[in-house]
Design an enzyme around this catalytic site. Sequence first.
Site, PDB file in Angstrom:
ATOM      1  N   LYS A   1     104.276   8.832  76.355  1.00 24.24           N
ATOM      2  CA  LYS A   1     102.983   8.190  76.581  1.00 24.24           C
ATOM      3  C   LYS A   1     103.092   7.087  77.630  1.00 24.24           C
ATOM      4  O   LYS A   1     102.166   6.887  78.438  1.00 24.24           O
ATOM      5  CB  LYS A   1     102.420   7.646  75.266  1.00 24.24           C
ATOM      6  CG  LYS A   1     102.017   8.737  74.277  1.00 24.24           C
ATOM      7  CD  LYS A   1     101.033   9.729  74.892  1.00 24.24           C
ATOM      8  CE  LYS A   1     100.568  10.791  73.923  1.00 24.24           C
ATOM      9  NZ  LYS A   1      99.643  11.770  74.544  1.00 24.24           N
TER      10      LYS A   1
ATOM     11  N   ILE B   1      91.093  14.415  67.263  1.00 23.27           N
ATOM     12  CA  ILE B   1      90.294  13.611  68.181  1.00 23.27           C
ATOM     13  C   ILE B   1      89.534  14.503  69.154  1.00 23.27           C
ATOM     14  O   ILE B   1      88.370  14.247  69.468  1.00 23.27           O
ATOM     15  CB  ILE B   1      91.194  12.619  68.950  1.00 23.27           C
ATOM     16  CG1 ILE B   1      91.783  11.583  67.989  1.00 23.27           C
ATOM     17  CG2 ILE B   1      90.414  11.920  70.060  1.00 23.27           C
ATOM     18  CD1 ILE B   1      92.803  10.664  68.609  1.00 23.27           C
TER      19      ILE B   1
ATOM     20  N   TYR C   1     108.106  10.091  71.832  1.00 19.77           N
ATOM     21  CA  TYR C   1     106.651  10.019  71.944  1.00 19.77           C
ATOM     22  C   TYR C   1     106.234   8.762  72.699  1.00 19.77           C
ATOM     23  O   TYR C   1     105.391   8.825  73.604  1.00 19.77           O
ATOM     24  CB  TYR C   1     106.029  10.037  70.551  1.00 19.77           C
ATOM     25  CG  TYR C   1     104.525   9.992  70.531  1.00 19.77           C
ATOM     26  CD1 TYR C   1     103.771  11.076  70.961  1.00 19.77           C
ATOM     27  CD2 TYR C   1     103.846   8.860  70.066  1.00 19.77           C
ATOM     28  CE1 TYR C   1     102.387  11.038  70.944  1.00 19.77           C
ATOM     29  CE2 TYR C   1     102.467   8.813  70.031  1.00 19.77           C
ATOM     30  CZ  TYR C   1     101.743   9.904  70.473  1.00 19.77           C
ATOM     31  OH  TYR C   1     100.368   9.865  70.453  1.00 19.77           O
TER      32      TYR C   1
ATOM     33  N   SER D   1      90.849  20.586  67.110  1.00 22.67           N
ATOM     34  CA  SER D   1      91.068  19.759  65.913  1.00 22.67           C
ATOM     35  C   SER D   1      91.199  18.293  66.305  1.00 22.67           C
ATOM     36  O   SER D   1      91.287  17.944  67.484  1.00 22.67           O
ATOM     37  CB  SER D   1      92.339  20.211  65.178  1.00 22.67           C
ATOM     38  OG  SER D   1      93.474  20.052  66.012  1.00 22.67           O
TER      39      SER D   1
ATOM     40  N   SER E   1      98.183   6.804  73.954  1.00 24.60           N
ATOM     41  CA  SER E   1      98.385   6.231  72.624  1.00 24.60           C
ATOM     42  C   SER E   1      98.727   4.756  72.751  1.00 24.60           C
ATOM     43  O   SER E   1      99.307   4.331  73.759  1.00 24.60           O
ATOM     44  CB  SER E   1      99.521   6.964  71.904  1.00 24.60           C
ATOM     45  OG  SER E   1      99.865   6.294  70.691  1.00 24.60           O
TER      46      SER E   1
END
Length: 321
Positions: free
Chosen positions: A207, A58, A203, A56, A190
């Site tokens: 990253k 990207i 998050y 699903s 990200s």
Amino acid sequence: MTFLELLFILIIGYYFIYLILWLILDCNVELWYNTYFGLPISSMRGQVVWVTGASSGIGRALVLILAKYGVRLVISARRENLLELLKKDCLEQANGLLSEDDILVMPMDVLNISQHEAYFDRVIKYFGRLDVLVNNAGRSQRASWEEIKVQVDRDLFELDVFSVVNLSRIAVRYFLQLRNVRGHIVTTSSIAGLCPVPFSATYCAAKSAINAYLNSLRLEQSGIDVSIFCPGPIATDFLQEAFTAVPEEMYGKSTKGQKRMSAERCAILFATTIANKLELSWCGLFPVNFLANATRYPGLAKIIFKFMGKSTMNKIREGKL
């Protein structure tokens, strides 16, 4: 006009042009340049590329773009039924460039670290080689900093950092055994890993951590290519399974109606990054791309972020500006 005056004008002109590009482009300048003058995605035809988190978002869009140009694929995710549907779509996109045997459907849970070696061995046994590993599986987060339970920090790092590091180390050891062949490690990071945003502390930290791991790998192993791709807000269902502040809870909200880059455009930029082996790339609609560029200049970023405040930054992040 003296030499110093001319030099000053040239420097001012250089940064002015860059500022304009920051405002009008949807990616960093190096990536934009390579979409027109770099190696085309078709240059990867025949290579074997393994994409995790392929079912699903990207990952799915990237796999379809690669299939279109005849890239042989290993597609992995937890849901086998979605992978089988994706394989059919890939064969249609390939328009004869790929056969059934050129796409390996390999369901896997990247959190099952003890099985990573077995998964990797299966890829090598099937294709006889691996050229590019794309670590794409992962989840986002929405939560207030002070409310986040430590178990959430641990769970998110297990998925977005430690599973990536473990699988990448297996691939690196494999690549180091090869002669006259450069392996390629690619990871979906990200913009939040470059530019911290409100209400996603774990998050952002995860990253940032994976970026540091991969930058260290690049320093230590110059014979292996390492690419970090940092998308901003993308029109996918990524938020449906995002972490919150509470363990095992999902955010469950849709991104429909928000200002976000399409998954298809993101995939083209991602595939261009891979084809040209760019070290660091990012993408996002205005003003996301502008802010990502600003983070490369800490003094400028500090002024901009202080002026904007967390409310405005959150609206940008949620596609409301």
